[in-house]
Structures are given as C-alpha cells and as structure tokens.
Design a protein around this motif. Structure first.
Motif, PDB file in Angstrom:
ATOM      1  N   MET A 197     -77.985 -26.847  14.975  1.00  0.00           N
ATOM      2  CA  MET A 197     -77.340 -26.571  13.967  1.00  0.00           C
ATOM      3  C   MET A 197     -76.015 -27.424  14.014  1.00  0.00           C
ATOM      4  O   MET A 197     -75.242 -27.768  14.740  1.00  0.00           O
ATOM      5  N   ASP A 198     -75.725 -27.539  12.529  1.00  0.00           N
ATOM      6  CA  ASP A 198     -74.430 -28.453  12.310  1.00  0.00           C
ATOM      7  C   ASP A 198     -73.257 -27.296  12.340  1.00  0.00           C
ATOM      8  O   ASP A 198     -73.280 -26.370  11.780  1.00  0.00           O
ATOM      9  N   LYS A 199     -72.259 -27.765  12.992  1.00  0.00           N
ATOM     10  CA  LYS A 199     -71.122 -26.979  13.183  1.00  0.00           C
ATOM     11  C   LYS A 199     -69.855 -27.322  12.330  1.00  0.00           C
ATOM     12  O   LYS A 199     -68.644 -26.779  12.720  1.00  0.00           O
ATOM     13  N   ALA A 200     -70.118 -28.265  11.397  1.00  0.00           N
ATOM     14  CA  ALA A 200     -68.735 -28.520  10.624  1.00  0.00           C
ATOM     15  C   ALA A 200     -68.092 -27.451  10.221  1.00  0.00           C
ATOM     16  O   ALA A 200     -66.903 -27.436  10.046  1.00  0.00           O
ATOM     17  N   LYS A 201     -68.750 -26.517   9.407  1.00  0.00           N
ATOM     18  CA  LYS A 201     -67.911 -25.354   8.897  1.00  0.00           C
ATOM     19  C   LYS A 201     -67.339 -24.398   9.482  1.00  0.00           C
ATOM     20  O   LYS A 201     -66.076 -24.234   9.251  1.00  0.00           O
ATOM     21  N   ILE A 202     -67.918 -24.425  10.892  1.00  0.00           N
ATOM     22  CA  ILE A 202     -67.065 -23.458  11.563  1.00  0.00           C
ATOM     23  C   ILE A 202     -65.849 -24.238  12.447  1.00  0.00           C
ATOM     24  O   ILE A 202     -64.764 -23.564  12.592  1.00  0.00           O
ATOM     25  N   LYS A 203     -66.061 -25.456  12.682  1.00  0.00           N
ATOM     26  CA  LYS A 203     -64.915 -26.437  12.988  1.00  0.00           C
ATOM     27  C   LYS A 203     -63.847 -26.529  12.114  1.00  0.00           C
ATOM     28  O   LYS A 203     -62.561 -26.356  12.307  1.00  0.00           O
ATOM     29  N   HIS A 204     -64.175 -26.869  10.629  1.00  0.00           N
ATOM     30  CA  HIS A 204     -62.946 -27.022   9.756  1.00  0.00           C
ATOM     31  C   HIS A 204     -62.476 -25.977   9.317  1.00  0.00           C
ATOM     32  O   HIS A 204     -61.226 -25.792   9.147  1.00  0.00           O
ATOM     33  N   THR A 205     -63.177 -24.615   9.411  1.00  0.00           N
ATOM     34  CA  THR A 205     -62.447 -23.612   9.057  1.00  0.00           C
ATOM     35  C   THR A 205     -61.691 -22.800   9.664  1.00  0.00           C
ATOM     36  O   THR A 205     -60.489 -22.319   9.402  1.00  0.00           O
ATOM     37  N   PHE A 206     -61.889 -22.823  11.127  1.00  0.00           N
ATOM     38  CA  PHE A 206     -61.148 -22.299  12.224  1.00  0.00           C
ATOM     39  C   PHE A 206     -60.383 -23.113  13.290  1.00  0.00           C
ATOM     40  O   PHE A 206     -59.812 -22.862  13.983  1.00  0.00           O
ATOM     41  N   GLY A 207     -60.571 -24.759  12.718  1.00  0.00           N
ATOM     42  CA  GLY A 207     -60.093 -25.471  13.589  1.00  0.00           C
ATOM     43  C   GLY A 207     -60.299 -25.707  15.176  1.00  0.00           C
ATOM     44  O   GLY A 207     -59.674 -25.789  16.090  1.00  0.00           O
TER      45      GLY A 207
END
Length: 287
Positions: free
Chosen positions: A256-266
């Motif tokens: 799974m790509d984690k870009a969204k959760i990393k960018h949204t919540f740092g």
C-alpha cells in the motif's frame, strides 16, 4: 483530551493501543472488555456511549480468521459489517469520530504498483469482502470517520506471524514459506502510535488512509528476517502459493502507498525490518 473508547481491546491492536497510550500519557482512553464492548449488542452500545460520551471511538473488533470466514460467512459479516455499522450509528448520534481499522485484503492483489486509497477495492475472500462492507457502512452512515487499512499485523501481543515463526523455528529443522505473496509487515505498535497521533491532532481530514510499515517483502523474506534477527537456526525454503493451498485466496500483491497518511498527518513511518528488530527485542526482554 476528550474520552476515547476502544472496542476489541483484548486483541493485538487493542493491547498495543493500551501500551502506547500509557507511554504518551493519554489517560482519558477506555478499553472495553467483551462483556461491555459487544459491537453486536445495540442496547448495550447505547448504554456504553451514554456512560462514556466519547469524542473518538476506535474499532479494533473484527472477525479475522481468514480461512474460517469462508465457512462462517454470516458470522464474519455480522462482526465486520453490522458491528461497524452499529458503532457508526452510535457515533453519529453522539457526535463522535470513528476510527475503523480495515485491511489490504479489500484488494484483489493484481496491481503492479503500490495501492492508493482510490484504487478499486475488489476482495477475493469472505474476510476481505466483509471488511469492505464494513468500510462502506461506516462511510454511508458517518461522515466523521477515519478508515485505516493496514496489512500483515504483528507485535509482542496475541497470535501473529512473528510469534508463530519463532515458535516453529525453535521446534523444527526446516520450514517452507510462501514466496510469491508480496506485501508489507506492520508492527501494531507503530500503527497504534499513528492512530493516537491522528486523534490527538484534532484533524478533520476524514476519509480512507493506508498505513503499513515502509518497504515491501514476501512471507518468505519476512520469515528469513525473523530468523536472522532472532538468531534462530532453521532452514527456510521458498514455495509458491499453489504448493500451500488454503480455503481463502490471498492477494498476491498488496503493498500500500502511504503518501496520503504521511502528508496529511506528518507521520514518520519506520521501515519494516527496523520495526521487526524492535519487536523481537521486546519479545526477548519479556522472556
């Protein structure tokens, strides 16, 4: 911090949330035993929500016996779909935010690229289907939700692949492990930390998110990592999925790509092998 309710508190992720909440000094979090937190008992749920008046609810309760689910379809559906819907309904009534834990098994597993949240979910097992149905119920009932899909959970708590491998590795001279299913192991302690960070951030960036540790591996290489780190002397041989038939079909590729959760919540997400080292050290220190 307002009250946080955890359902499925005795399971692996529930126990990890308890540990991390203690480390983070979060005191207004309540871990419900099965007798008090039965997500299928709507009358009981009404009483619990009235008593605790939660601002956040974390649903770790799930039917996770992937192969048994093929025979126990209705039980899996009641827990994974109806139970999630019951919690979403209660959350809506009291204005609480629901954190629903889901799975990479909602995907078919034939993508050549890491899976993003908007990719089409097309489960190939009853477990995956009922978890997807739970996601859909939550989305339909409650706008204020975080659905967090994760994969290959393990920790020092409950039963999981790491503990099973360590046990088998100490008992046998050789093992055969599937090498053509690829995904990412997730240390449930890391996931618990991410969930609590999202809650304490107060963010209203609701929706579906992917969370696993970084990197990718096969079950075979995961097992090799476990034995290498723990200095367990056992021969491990790679086999194909076809050589180890199971009742439920697993995704062949569920990275799974984690870009969204990393960018949204740092969030800073550890590499899977680094977290595995931490877990194995925890298991050793507990012996």
């Amino acid at each position: 911090m307002k009250n946080i309710l955890v359902f499925g508190a005795s399971g692996q992720l529930g126990q990890c949330l308890r540990k991390i909440a203690t480390i983070k000094g979060i005191t207004e979090i309540f871990f419900l035993p099965q007798s008090e937190g039965n997500i299928l008992n709507t009358d009981l749920l009404s009483q619990v929500f009235e008593q605790y008046k939660p601002a956040y609810v974390i649903n770790c309760a799930a039917y996770t016996a992937v192969d048994k689910a093929e025979d126990e379809v209705e039980l899996a559906r009641r827990i994974n779909k109806t139970g999630a819907a019951n919690l979403a309904t209660q959350c809506k009534a009291c204005g609480a935010v629901l954190v629903q834990i889901s799975t990479d098994f909602v995907f078919e597993g034939n993508s050549p690229n890491p899976l993003v949240e908007d990719d089409i979910a097309s489960p190939i097992s009853v477990y995956g289907l009922t978890k997807l149905e739970g996601e859909q119920e939550v989305g339909d009932i409650l706008p204020a939700h975080f659905i967090i899909r994760t994969s290959w959970l393990y920790s020092e708590f409950a039963n999981n692949f790491v503990k099973t491998m360590l046990k088998l590795g100490s008992e046998r001279d050789e093992l055969k492990i599937i090498a053509d299913q690829v995904g990412t192991p997730t240390y449930a302690i890391d996931l618990a930390g991410a969930v609590l960070d999202i809650i304490t951030s107060g963010s209203e960036s609701y929706g579906i998110y992917h969370y696993s540790n970084e990197g990718l591996t096969s079950w075979y290489d995961f097992a090799k990592g476990i034995f290498d780190i723990s200095c367990t002397k056992v021969k491990v041989y790679p086999i194909r999925t076809s050589e180890y038939p199971t009742k439920a079909t697993r995704p062949a590729y569920s990275v799974m790509d984690k870009a969204k959760i990393k960018h949204t919540f740092g969030l800073q997400i550890p590499y899977w092998r680094d977290s595995l080292i931490v877990c194995i050290n925890e298991l050793k220190s507990a012996q």
